[in-house]
Write a protein that holds these residues in place. Structure first.
Motif, short mmCIF file in Angstrom:
data_model
loop_
_atom_site.label_atom_id
_atom_site.label_comp_id
_atom_site.label_asym_id
_atom_site.label_seq_id
_atom_site.Cartn_x
_atom_site.Cartn_y
_atom_site.Cartn_z
N LYS B 41 -39.64 -21.13 -35.62
CA LYS B 41 -40.40 -22.27 -36.16
C LYS B 41 -39.89 -23.60 -35.58
N SER B 42 -38.58 -23.80 -35.75
CA SER B 42 -38.03 -25.07 -35.27
C SER B 42 -38.13 -25.17 -33.75
N THR B 43 -37.95 -24.03 -33.08
CA THR B 43 -38.05 -24.05 -31.62
C THR B 43 -39.45 -24.46 -31.18
N THR B 44 -40.45 -24.04 -31.95
CA THR B 44 -41.82 -24.45 -31.61
C THR B 44 -41.94 -25.97 -31.64
N LEU B 45 -41.42 -26.58 -32.71
CA LEU B 45 -41.51 -28.04 -32.81
C LEU B 45 -40.71 -28.72 -31.71
N LYS B 46 -39.50 -28.20 -31.46
CA LYS B 46 -38.67 -28.81 -30.41
C LYS B 46 -39.33 -28.65 -29.04
N SER B 47 -40.02 -27.53 -28.85
CA SER B 47 -40.71 -27.32 -27.57
C SER B 47 -41.84 -28.33 -27.41
N GLY B 152 -43.65 -45.44 -36.02
CA GLY B 152 -44.07 -45.30 -34.63
C GLY B 152 -45.56 -45.04 -34.49
N SER B 153 -46.32 -45.12 -35.59
CA SER B 153 -47.76 -44.89 -35.58
C SER B 153 -48.15 -43.62 -34.85
N PRO B 154 -47.62 -42.48 -35.27
CA PRO B 154 -47.92 -41.25 -34.53
C PRO B 154 -49.34 -40.76 -34.75
N GLU B 155 -49.88 -40.07 -33.73
CA GLU B 155 -51.15 -39.36 -33.89
C GLU B 155 -50.87 -38.01 -34.55
N VAL B 156 -49.71 -37.47 -34.18
CA VAL B 156 -49.30 -36.18 -34.71
C VAL B 156 -47.92 -36.35 -35.33
N LEU B 157 -47.74 -35.79 -36.51
CA LEU B 157 -46.42 -35.85 -37.13
C LEU B 157 -45.90 -34.42 -37.29
N LEU B 158 -44.76 -34.16 -36.67
CA LEU B 158 -44.13 -32.84 -36.77
C LEU B 158 -43.02 -32.92 -37.81
N LEU B 159 -43.08 -32.05 -38.80
CA LEU B 159 -42.07 -32.07 -39.87
C LEU B 159 -41.39 -30.70 -39.92
N ASP B 160 -40.07 -30.72 -39.84
CA ASP B 160 -39.34 -29.45 -39.85
C ASP B 160 -38.77 -29.23 -41.26
N THR B 182 -52.39 -38.02 -43.93
CA THR B 182 -53.52 -37.37 -43.26
C THR B 182 -54.80 -38.14 -43.54
N GLY B 183 -54.87 -38.83 -44.68
CA GLY B 183 -56.03 -39.65 -44.97
C GLY B 183 -56.22 -40.76 -43.94
N HIS B 184 -55.16 -41.09 -43.20
CA HIS B 184 -55.26 -42.10 -42.15
C HIS B 184 -55.54 -41.48 -40.79
N GLY B 185 -55.92 -40.21 -40.78
CA GLY B 185 -56.30 -39.59 -39.51
C GLY B 185 -55.16 -39.01 -38.71
N VAL B 186 -53.98 -38.89 -39.34
CA VAL B 186 -52.85 -38.30 -38.62
C VAL B 186 -52.93 -36.78 -38.75
N ALA B 187 -52.59 -36.09 -37.68
CA ALA B 187 -52.49 -34.63 -37.74
C ALA B 187 -51.05 -34.28 -38.12
N VAL B 188 -50.89 -33.58 -39.21
CA VAL B 188 -49.54 -33.21 -39.64
C VAL B 188 -49.32 -31.72 -39.36
N LEU B 189 -48.26 -31.42 -38.65
CA LEU B 189 -47.89 -30.02 -38.43
C LEU B 189 -46.49 -29.84 -39.01
N PHE B 190 -46.37 -29.00 -40.04
CA PHE B 190 -45.03 -28.80 -40.57
C PHE B 190 -44.66 -27.33 -40.58
#
Lengths: 328, 235
Positions: B41-47, B152-160, B182-190
């Motif tokens: 899981k974490s390796t996916t985010l780090k990758s 940092g105004s991300p488009e995507v937020l990765l949360l481990d 997410t209501g602001h249009g950010v894609a969250v991947l956790f």
């Protein structure tokens, strides 16, 4: 940890007035030592940008001090009539250029590899100064270039009295040290440098170019060391390989460490101690370097935060530290 | 799709960790990568973040391939990352930590969120603006870590594993913030090891097992699929 205390204007004023008036009550020899302290303070502050702020232990910092010293000396010698200002600027620039070229290789590494590479480059430049006799006059060194300087120092019969040299050095070094302090403690740049030391990866995923930040810091550090070297050349009116040798590179490690790397002005304390205690102890014994070495060993073992850390041994002034200061 | 990962292959030395991982995270949605500890899981985010080098595959951010870029450019391209250890910069104050999160060279007013906006999500931080990072509690550190990423105004937020080890009250608050983001249009991947958290938050769930995606679907479907749950998630 680099505490960022705000100094009260009164304290700053007292120090400045003290530094300004000191020569009028000091003997020539004391003024001489005072000038040395200021030059070495600048050198140690420059070194601490690497050691304290970036966490990089360099064993070749005299390379930039030497580049600055030789560049200024050669400029004054070979370009008669060149004013002192451009000669000093040239020395500073020589240090910075050396820093950007050598740092480009070194800051890619860390830990012992960084230390070894800085040592290697330091020795390389020392060898050049030692062997390239046509330019540097090798081990003999050369001097007397100050009489070529077109700008005679105020109040100087010849090439400069101790007092006017002191004021020249103070007038350049103190504002530069203050500006460096402001850069490292009052600007986002300083925070980025600190964050890189604490955790490089974290700074990276926030979008900071770690290599560029390290190289800029390295270059600033080398430029300041170049300025210190340049002032040293003018102060002594003489250069020799001792301005670029390993002794000087280790002296600056000692000064910085003993003074304390966790506080911006720690290295200044270290330089004060190094010069005055060195003078004191060397008057007592020829083996003064043994004493210095023992003090260094003691500090590393028991007071790793340097003189700044000594304050923390007194319970009433010990700040509460609840977590380790460097992140894993 | 805001973030598309295709056939990602990552090795640690000679050991292959990720085997052709493909997943996607869409704007305005929470996507969860579920799996047991040590299965990638974490390796996916780090990758995705470029913090470990990938050997093959594609990582597209709004159609632009970012695989192989240095991590600081991936961050600047619009991917925010909150690592598992969630550590903040200990000697900087809360405010300075937040400022560090802004895109280098940008002004506080340029981002999607100002410091005030971010603090509104995390009221406890507002009271601690001048405290050093090292004196914050674990929950406050996690809030600061997420808040810093938002700066940092991300488009995507990765949360481990953002809720790991936090008190239930803080978990609840954090989940509320993730929904608002997410209501602001950010894609969250956790990434997460607990199904319950994924069920509460995610619109889409992937299950990873020994570096391979073995399930993709809605959290509801996963909850009903006892077989998958027993095989891949339950200890």
């Amino acid at each position: 940890m680099i505490p960022r205390r705000v100094f009260s204007p009164a304290a700053v004023g007292i120090v400045l007035v003290g530094v300004g008036l000191a020569p009028s009550v000091m003997s020539t020899s004391q003024v001489y030592s005072g000038t040395e302290v200021v030059i070495l303070s600048l050198f140690a502050v420059s070194y601490n940008l690497l050691f304290g702020y970036l966490g990089l232990l360099s064993f070749g910092h005299s390379a930039y001090f030497g580049l600055g010293a030789y560049a200024t000396a050669l400029l004054l010698l070979h370009a008669p009539g060149v004013p002192l200002g451009p000669a000093i600027a040239g020395g500073t620039l020589a240090g910075a250029i050396g820093g950007v070229l050598i740092g480009n290789f070194c800051v890619r590494l860390s830990g012992p590899y960084f230390a070894m590479l800085t040592l290697a480059f330091g020795q390389l430049l020392f060898a050049v100064a030692w062997k390239w006799r046509a330019v540097t006059r090798g081990d003999d060194g050369f001097g007397g270039f100050l009489k070529h300087a077109s700008l005679a120092l105020p109040g100087t019969p010849e090439s400069g009295s101790q007092h006017s040299l002191y004021y020249l050095v103070v007038a350049l070094a103190v504002p530069v040290i203050a500006a460096t302090w402001a850069l490292m403690t009052k600007t986002p740049f300083g925070n980025v440098v600190v964050s890189i030391r604490q955790n490089e990866e974290r700074a990276v995923f926030l979008g900071y170019d770690v290599f560029a930040t390290k190289l800029i810091t390295y270059t600033i550090s080398a430029g300041l060391a170049g300025l210190a070297g340049s002032l040293s050349a003018i102060f002594h009116d003489f250069v020799s390989p001792s301005v670029i040798d390993l002794n000087l590179s280790t002296d600056v490690v000692l000064m910085t460490f003993i003074g304390g790397t966790t506080f911006f002005f720690g290295p200044v304390l270290g330089a004060v101690f190094f010069v005055y205690f060195g003078d004191f102890i060397s008057a007592l014994t020829d083996r003064w370097q043994v004493v210095m070495g023992l003090i260094f060993v003691f500090m590393v073992l028991y007071v790793p935060k340097g003189f700044i850390g000594l304050g923390r041994l007194i319970p009433s002034v010990r700040p509460r530290e609840t977590r380790p200061e460097t992140a894993p | 799709m805001t973030l598309e990962v295709q056939d990602l292959v990552t090795y640690y030395g000679k050991t292959q960790i990720l085997h052709n991982v493909s997943l996607a995270a869409d704007a305005g949605q929470v996507t969860c990568l579920l799996g047991r500890n040590g299965f990638g899981k974490s390796t996916t985010l780090k990758s995705i973040m470029g913090l470990v080098s990938t050997q093959a595959g594609g990582i597209r951010l709004k159609g632009r391939d970012v695989r192989g870029l240095p991590p600081y450019l991936i961050a600047r391209a619009g991917i925010g990352y909150v690592p598992q250890d969630r550590r903040i910069f200990p000697t900087l104050t809360v405010r300075e930590n937040l400022m560090m999160g802004m895109k280098p060279g940008s002004r506080p007013s340029e981002g999607r969120w100002s410091i005030e906006d971010v603090l509104a999500y995390f009221p406890p931080l507002e009271r601690r603006l001048t405290s050093k990072g090292r004196v914050l509690s674990g929950g406050e550190q996690q809030m600061l870590s997420v808040a810093r990423a938002l700066m940092g105004s991300p488009e995507v937020l990765l949360l481990d594993e953002p809720t790991e080890g936090l008190a239930p009250r803080i978990v609840e608050a954090l989940e509320g913030v993730i929904r608002e983001i997410t209501g602001h249009g950010v894609a969250v991947l956790f990434v997460e090891s607990k199904l319950s958290v994924a069920l509460r938050l995610a619109r889409r769930v992937y299950v990873i097992w020994k570096g391979q995606i073995v399930y993709e679907g809605s959290p509801g479907d996963l909850e009903r699929d006892r077989n998958i749950r027993q095989q891949y998630l339950e200890v």
